[in-house]
Design a protein around this motif. Structure first.
Motif, PDB file in Angstrom:
ATOM      1  N   VAL A 142       1.383   9.114   1.812  1.00  0.00           N
ATOM      2  CA  VAL A 142       0.918   9.970   0.829  1.00  0.00           C
ATOM      3  C   VAL A 142       0.937  11.337   1.311  1.00  0.00           C
ATOM      4  N   ALA A 143       0.469  11.558   2.471  1.00  0.00           N
ATOM      5  CA  ALA A 143       0.517  13.045   3.308  1.00  0.00           C
ATOM      6  C   ALA A 143       1.854  13.471   3.092  1.00  0.00           C
ATOM      7  N   ILE A 163      -3.531  10.891  -6.792  1.00  0.00           N
ATOM      8  CA  ILE A 163      -3.501   9.426  -6.568  1.00  0.00           C
ATOM      9  C   ILE A 163      -4.646   8.970  -7.192  1.00  0.00           C
ATOM     10  N   LYS A 164      -4.397   7.566  -7.797  1.00  0.00           N
ATOM     11  CA  LYS A 164      -5.449   6.807  -8.238  1.00  0.00           C
ATOM     12  C   LYS A 164      -5.588   5.594  -7.181  1.00  0.00           C
ATOM     13  N   TRP A 191       1.067  -1.188   0.085  1.00  0.00           N
ATOM     14  CA  TRP A 191       0.115   0.049  -0.189  1.00  0.00           C
ATOM     15  C   TRP A 191       0.753   1.180   0.050  1.00  0.00           C
ATOM     16  N   PHE A 192       0.295   2.279  -0.597  1.00  0.00           N
ATOM     17  CA  PHE A 192       0.748   3.541  -0.371  1.00  0.00           C
ATOM     18  C   PHE A 192       0.163   4.013   0.891  1.00  0.00           C
ATOM     19  N   GLU A 193       0.596   3.746   2.267  1.00  0.00           N
ATOM     20  CA  GLU A 193       0.047   4.058   3.418  1.00  0.00           C
ATOM     21  C   GLU A 193      -0.527   5.528   3.570  1.00  0.00           C
ATOM     22  N   LEU A 232      -7.366   9.777   2.086  1.00  0.00           N
ATOM     23  CA  LEU A 232      -6.708  10.515   0.954  1.00  0.00           C
ATOM     24  C   LEU A 232      -7.529  11.967   0.489  1.00  0.00           C
ATOM     25  N   THR A 233      -8.693  12.031   0.368  1.00  0.00           N
ATOM     26  CA  THR A 233      -9.254  12.975   0.173  1.00  0.00           C
ATOM     27  C   THR A 233      -9.316  14.282   1.113  1.00  0.00           C
TER      28      THR A 233
END
Length: 314
Positions: A159-160, A171-172, A153-155, A184-185
């Motif tokens: 991502v942050a 990101i998809k 995963w991209f944890e 994510l959002t």
């Protein structure tokens, strides 16, 4: 390449961005006519972009030369009518950067990077992987979370951190985990310019309700206007129309049920290619060693496609 937060307030890349299949004439040669028919079919259907060499494009089964040929050919056909996104991931950072340059030279608008696979890595190494790739391209980069295939995963915390880099523009997510997608959002508070794309089409409407900005959905290969109409309804804040169109998208399920469900994804790609061949767009050859649909599956699928054309008005 960390930098200050961006000033623009909406995502540059959003909407209906199909992850297109790769039409093949033989094991290592493109179906040139099929490529052109597929791309024109999608653009005429109102898509907002084209994603080449994602999971649906069989990227890991194709030679580097065929991948490059496909990107160059597709960019020529598209001719800047919609943005072009190119999957570049390889386990080798050097090869990944090299292919990012191929995409740039061909005229792509952005590159897409999933996690490396085979050797387990931790999140610190994953960040190093992304940062190393960024050093090899000036193109905007989208992350791609595909844990079912890469086992990594991209944890959300990773991502942050990566969101602090201006060159990363979104990101998809293909995890099917809406709680993760909501995390994510929430990054819109620091990156209002980011795009948040959902992979699974059954979650498209719900993903938009929780802050998503578009979809990278396999079914768009077949019925692009259905997906682009949903995005238009979303932009018009017509919730009833969005839900009605999501119900129509859900009606594509009988296509996928024909596929062999004992393994993830690839049978769905095969069934989609066969559906496209039934529709006269491209042939249904899969990259070796994978087999196309059986004659029995093709017969079942022909009946389903004809029925859907009637019910969807396609």
């Amino acid at each position: 390449m960390p930098s200050s937060l961006p000033t623009q307030q909406s995502s540059r890349f959003q909407g209906t961005i199909p992850p297109i299949v790769t039409p093949l004439a033989d094991d290592d040669r493109l179906d040139d006519a099929g490529c052109e028919r597929l791309l024109e079919h999608l653009i005429e259907g109102g898509v907002d972009g084209i994603f080449l060499l994602g999971s649906s494009g069989e990227i890991v089964s194709l030679s580097q030369q065929l991948r490059a040929d496909f990107v160059r050919k597709a960019c020529r056909i598209i001719n800047q009518r919609v943005p072009v996104f190119v999957g570049i991931t390889d386990n080798s950072v050097v090869e990944t950067k090299r292919f990012a340059q191929v995409a740039s030279d061909a005229g792509a608008d952005a590159v897409v990077l999933t996690t490396p696979f085979y050797y387990p890595i931790d999140q610190s190494e994953l960040k190093t992987f992304v940062q190393s790739v960024l050093q090899g391209t000036d193109l905007p980069l989208l992350l791609y979370n595909m844990p079912a295939m890469t086992k990594l995963w991209f944890e959300a915390e990773t991502v942050a951190e990566l969101a602090q880099m201006d060159q990363i523009v979104g990101i998809k997510d293909s995890s099917q985990d809406l709680d993760y997608f909501r995390q994510l959002t929430s990054l819109k508070s620091v990156r209002p310019d980011w795009t948040f794309l959902i992979g699974h089409e059954t979650l498209l409407a719900e993903s938009l309700r929780v802050g998503g900005t578009g979809g990278v959905n396999l079914g768009t290969n077949l019925f692009p206007s259905l997906f682009s109409s949903l995005m238009q309804a979303h932009r018009a804040n017509d919730d009833a129309a969005v839900q009605g169109l999501q119900t129509k998208i859900d009606s594509l399920a009988p296509i996928y049920k024909i596929a062999n469900s004992s393994s993830p994804l690839l049978p769905l790609i095969g069934i989609t290619k066969t559906a496209l061949s039934i529709m006269g767009i491209c042939n249904d050859r899969l990259a070796p060693p994978h087999h196309p649909c059986t004659p029995e599956q093709r017969q079942q699928l022909t009946a389903v496609i004809e029925r859907l054309k009637t019910t969807l008005g396609a």
